[in-house]
Scaffold this active site. Structure first.
Site, PDB file in Angstrom:
ATOM      1  N   CYS A  32      -2.087  -0.385   7.516  1.00 35.16           N
ATOM      2  CA  CYS A  32      -1.227   0.795   7.356  1.00 35.16           C
ATOM      3  C   CYS A  32      -1.225   1.666   8.609  1.00 35.16           C
ATOM      4  O   CYS A  32      -0.186   2.227   8.980  1.00 35.16           O
ATOM      5  CB  CYS A  32      -1.676   1.600   6.144  1.00 35.16           C
ATOM      6  SG  CYS A  32      -1.425   0.746   4.568  1.00 35.16           S
ATOM      7  N   HIS A  40       0.846  -1.187   0.000  1.00 35.53           N
ATOM      8  CA  HIS A  40       0.000   0.000   0.000  1.00 35.53           C
ATOM      9  C   HIS A  40       0.885   1.242   0.000  1.00 35.53           C
ATOM     10  O   HIS A  40       2.047   1.187   0.427  1.00 35.53           O
ATOM     11  CB  HIS A  40      -0.909   0.000   1.221  1.00 35.53           C
ATOM     12  CG  HIS A  40      -1.975  -1.048   1.189  1.00 35.53           C
ATOM     13  ND1 HIS A  40      -3.087  -1.012   2.005  1.00 35.53           N
ATOM     14  CD2 HIS A  40      -2.111  -2.168   0.424  1.00 35.53           C
ATOM     15  CE1 HIS A  40      -3.859  -2.065   1.765  1.00 35.53           C
ATOM     16  NE2 HIS A  40      -3.289  -2.780   0.806  1.00 35.53           N
ATOM     17  N   CYS A  53      -5.862   1.987   5.994  1.00 37.79           N
ATOM     18  CA  CYS A  53      -6.511   0.749   6.397  1.00 37.79           C
ATOM     19  C   CYS A  53      -5.889   0.319   7.731  1.00 37.79           C
ATOM     20  O   CYS A  53      -4.864   0.868   8.154  1.00 37.79           O
ATOM     21  CB  CYS A  53      -6.324  -0.323   5.330  1.00 37.79           C
ATOM     22  SG  CYS A  53      -4.647  -0.997   5.237  1.00 37.79           S
ATOM     23  N   GLU A  73       0.920   3.886   1.848  1.00 38.07           N
ATOM     24  CA  GLU A  73       1.409   4.288   3.167  1.00 38.07           C
ATOM     25  C   GLU A  73       2.535   3.373   3.652  1.00 38.07           C
ATOM     26  O   GLU A  73       3.551   3.838   4.166  1.00 38.07           O
ATOM     27  CB  GLU A  73       0.260   4.259   4.188  1.00 38.07           C
ATOM     28  CG  GLU A  73      -0.910   5.173   3.845  1.00 38.07           C
ATOM     29  CD  GLU A  73      -2.006   4.441   3.098  1.00 38.07           C
ATOM     30  OE1 GLU A  73      -3.178   4.813   3.281  1.00 38.07           O
ATOM     31  OE2 GLU A  73      -1.690   3.504   2.329  1.00 38.07           O
TER      32      GLU A  73
END
Length: 224
Positions: free
Chosen positions: A149, A116, A146, A118
């Site tokens: 993260c 992801h 999420c 992040e």
């Protein structure tokens, strides 16, 4: 100009030229260059630090808004590639405003479900600093973290997380674990200020853009 390699931008020099031509990409949204902020270097203005933020629900400062607009424009550059994504993240020093790293989601390119935006930005920032702590740094992200993260942001010791679109927004277009980032913080003994949404409509437009909508349809029709 920025050094951009596989969805990663290192802070090499001050320039907003790469954002200027992105205006037509985000439908119904006007994006301008912001010459009063050095989005890839240091700035005379300073971000609010964690100690200045008493209420996680507040929407952030004018500087937060400018940074989020610039991050959204940079993320929209992926719409001109075979792998468009609406997820972009940036890590900056909370006091000086110096940008350390930017990254986009690369789950498909890297065949890594944890890639992801992040998480990639945190990994790359720690590697660049040769440290496991990002204390005194702030994470900007075009979409609310999420749980994976946000947990990583806590373990990294980030001062703040500032997000654009919400995790509920993202759930409209694909699978999500719908636990708000602030809730993850509440269930931890580690501290991190969560501010958002900031420039919500602009960041949401990354998801609703026709290019991204076509990509979502392809992804959702494919087997995992």
């Amino acid at each position: 100009m920025n050094e951009i390699v596989e969805g990663v931008s290192y802070a090499t020099s001050s320039s907003c030229d790469s954002f200027c031509h992105i205006t037509p990409v985000l439908s119904s949204v006007r994006l301008d260059c912001y010459h009063d902020i050095d989005v890839l270097g240091s700035t005379a203005s300073t971000c609010r630090s964690a100690r200045d933020c008493e209420h996680p629900s507040q929407k952030g400062s004018a500087l937060d808004e400018k940074r989020m607009r610039a991050l959204a424009a940079w993320t929209a550059l992926t719409f001109q590639t075979p792998n468009p994504v609406p997820y972009g993240a940036e890590i900056v020093h909370s006091e000086s405003g110096e940008s350390l790293i930017r990254a986009t989601n690369a789950v498909r390119e890297e065949h890594d479900p944890s890639a992801h935006a992040e998480l990639r930005s945190i990994r790359l920032a720690c590697k660049k600093l040769n440290a496991y702590s990002l204390s005194e740094y702030t994470l900007y992200t075009t979409c609310e973290c999420c749980p994976m993260c946000m947990a990583c942001a806590l373990w990294a010791g980030l001062d703040r997380v500032v997000y654009g679109a919400t995790i509920a927004d993202a759930a409209r277009f694909g699978h999500q674990i719908q636990i708000p980032a602030a809730e993850i913080v509440k269930r931890s003994d580690m501290k991190c200020v969560v501010d958002g949404p900031v420039e919500h409509d602009l960041c949401l437009s990354l998801f609703t853009n026709p290019i991204m909508q076509d990509a979502f349809k392809r992804w959702n029709s494919q087997k995992p």
